[in-house]
Design a protein around this motif. Structure first.
Motif, mmCIF file in Angstrom:
data_model
loop_
_atom_site.group_PDB
_atom_site.id
_atom_site.type_symbol
_atom_site.label_atom_id
_atom_site.label_comp_id
_atom_site.label_asym_id
_atom_site.label_seq_id
_atom_site.Cartn_x
_atom_site.Cartn_y
_atom_site.Cartn_z
ATOM 1 N N ASP A 37 23.745 11.210 42.626
ATOM 2 C CA ASP A 37 23.037 11.938 41.568
ATOM 3 C C ASP A 37 23.946 12.948 40.874
ATOM 4 O OD1 ASP A 37 20.774 10.482 41.998
ATOM 5 O OD2 ASP A 37 19.452 12.171 42.417
ATOM 6 N N ALA A 57 21.667 3.917 37.903
ATOM 7 C CA ALA A 57 21.951 4.774 39.061
ATOM 8 C C ALA A 57 22.383 3.916 40.249
ATOM 9 C CB ALA A 57 20.729 5.602 39.422
ATOM 10 N N ALA A 58 21.741 2.752 40.405
ATOM 11 C CA ALA A 58 22.119 1.857 41.496
ATOM 12 C C ALA A 58 23.558 1.373 41.286
ATOM 13 C CB ALA A 58 21.162 0.678 41.577
ATOM 14 N N TYR A 80 26.369 10.900 38.616
ATOM 15 C CA TYR A 80 25.693 10.269 37.483
ATOM 16 C C TYR A 80 25.234 11.330 36.478
ATOM 17 C CZ TYR A 80 22.451 6.983 35.165
ATOM 18 O OH TYR A 80 21.778 6.196 34.273
ATOM 19 N N ARG A 81 24.808 12.502 36.994
ATOM 20 C CA ARG A 81 24.390 13.595 36.113
ATOM 21 C C ARG A 81 25.577 14.052 35.259
ATOM 22 N NH1 ARG A 81 21.714 16.610 40.115
ATOM 23 N NH2 ARG A 81 19.820 15.387 39.942
ATOM 24 N N LYS A 126 25.913 4.018 42.220
ATOM 25 C CA LYS A 126 26.009 4.100 43.672
ATOM 26 C C LYS A 126 26.978 3.024 44.182
ATOM 27 C CE LYS A 126 23.190 4.335 47.772
ATOM 28 N NZ LYS A 126 21.889 4.117 48.390
#
Lengths: 134, 324
Positions: free
Chosen positions: A32, A57-58, A35-36, A61
């Protein structure tokens, strides 16, 4: 080296980094934050316009798992295919550099020692030509 | 010997083999990418049997409780019947038990299912006008409180199904429904966490269900609902929501109007903008977003950038235009 062997080599030689960083828990803590940073960066966030944030997001990851030397089966070909549409939209070294910057900053924020940050950065860096389709 | 049932076939799972490898080896069309349990491309659902916990790592709570799992890291020790996410819907007839306008454009529809339908408040069903023409509507009812399914159907311009529901559908008529689907619902756990609900128009339907579900299950943290419409006439259930706010000190209701001067008791502006003004920090908060797709997508991004964890954001964007 064949693609399959490349993936094996990667997994074997970097498994210890993944373990040192804390394995999946480290990836979960980082995703997170990373990605943020990526989404908030005006240099690169146009590449994420209109994409499903959750699916993305996946993918972030998956990228971090690879950068941390964790188990993954990505090959150079996947990297090329996955980014080809972005290369068409103008994805270049400056954008790749921005992502690298966020990777480093994320790990710094999580108090990862510099030496391990450098190792993760080297793994991510080794995908540059594939990501940029060269 | 562990068996994997997929579609009409049953495959014996090889030693150390993942469900994904087993299915792909036999030519089953399961999409995949990383094969390491992270990219979530091979997401499947166990229709029968319980997937191992390891195969659910990283999934949203609302997917976990529905037995979704990642096929590439799934090594079950008991038989599983697996399906791709879009393959699990079953069709059930349901009788219309009530049709009442909630405001000028939204109709409350109550349906009695002919077979029990297991669902969570906030999920959606597809309602069919004929076998080929159906639309998705969110469930405003709460299984443990309401005997029938409740929908809030907004009439869309030239809406082939919504127009038919508003004009032709009658109480006593039987329709076909399919579902439930969706992962925008309340999952018990972390009862003290703050919950923020933001919705526009008939996006209130799932939120009304989620809210009552959370209160019913004893959620103790603050729950704030921001419901928006262009004008006052577009708001609905305001009396019921104010009553709930009176009964539950942890619940706060903020009706918002964006296209006219707000009357006393209403906030002026778009619901999500007001919510972001009042709730600055989304860290450790659970967020539900329902309604206009642009609002949902903008608010999702903004909440994430304001500190919300991706796993704590639940969204259900609505179709706002009539499908061709």
């Amino acid at each position: 080296m064949t693609e399959k062997k490349l993936a094996d080599w990667w997994t074997e030689s970097h498994a210890s980094l993944y373990a040192k960083l804390g394995g999946e828990a480290a990836v979960n803590a980082a995703v997170d934050i990373f990605y943020r940073k990526v989404l908030a960066d005006p240099r690169i966030n146009r590449f994420f316009e209109g994409v499903d944030m959750e699916k993305q997001a996946a993918k972030q990851k998956a990228f971090l798992t690879m950068a941390f030397g964790g188990p993954h089966n990505y090959t150079g070909m996947d990297m090329r295919r996955g980014h080809a549409h972005l290369v068409q939209q103008g994805l270049n070294d400056s954008h790749f550099d921005a992502v690298m910057e966020h990777l480093g900053a994320t790990m710094k924020e999580l108090n990862v020692p510099d030496e391990l940050i450098a190792q993760a950065a080297a793994i991510a860096e080794s995908t540059r030509n594939d990501v940029l389709g060269r | 010997m562990t068996n994997i049932k997929y579609g009409r076939d049953t495959y014996p799972l090889g030693k150390d083999q993942s469900v994904l490898d087993c299915l792909v080896e036999r030519g089953a069309p399961v999409p995949f990418s990383c094969r390491s349990g992270v990219c979530q491309t091979c997401l499947m659902r166990a229709v029968r049997g319980v997937p191992p916990e390891v195969s659910q790592r990283g999934l949203k709570d609302s997917l976990k409780v529905q037995n979704y799992f990642l096929a590439c890291v799934c090594h079950p020790t008991e038989d599983l019947e697996a399906a791709l996410p879009h393959e699990v819907l079953s069709s059930v007839p349901a009788t219309v038990t009530a049709l009442e306008p909630l405001n000028g454009e939204i109709m409350h529809v109550a349906l009695e299912c002919h077979a029990p339908l297991e669902y969570r408040a906030g999920q959606f069903i597809n309602l069919f006008r004929d076998p080929t023409l159906g639309r998705s509507y969110s469930l405003a009812s709460v299984p443990q409180q309401d005997a029938h399914l409740h929908l809030h159907v907004r009439r869309l311009p030239q809406g082939k199904v919504s127009g038919w529901i508003h004009e032709e559908l009658r109480t006593g008529q039987t329709v076909e429904i399919r579902g439930p689907s969706g992962d925008c619902f309340y999952v018990p756990g972390r009862p003290a966490q703050e919950i923020v609900l933001i919705g526009t128009g008939s996006g209130l339907a799932p939120l009304y269900g989620i809210l009552r579900d959370a209160l019913d299950r004893g959620h103790s943290g603050p729950i704030r609902l921001f419901h928006g419409s262009r004008n006052r006439a577009g708001l609905y259930l305001t009396g019921e929501l104010r009553d709930l706010a009176r009964e539950h000190s942890n619940f706060d209701y903020v009706p918002c109007v964006s296209g006219e001067e707000p009357a006393p008791g209403l906030a002026g502006g778009r619901a999500h903008e007001i919510a972001f003004r009042e709730v600055a920090d989304f860290k450790d908060k659970r967020l539900f977003l329902c309604g206009h797709p642009e609002m949902v997508s903008a608010a999702k991004k903004r909440a994430f950038l304001a500190g919300a964890a991706m796993k704590d954001i639940y969204a259900d964007p609505f179709n706002v235009n009539a499908a061709p």
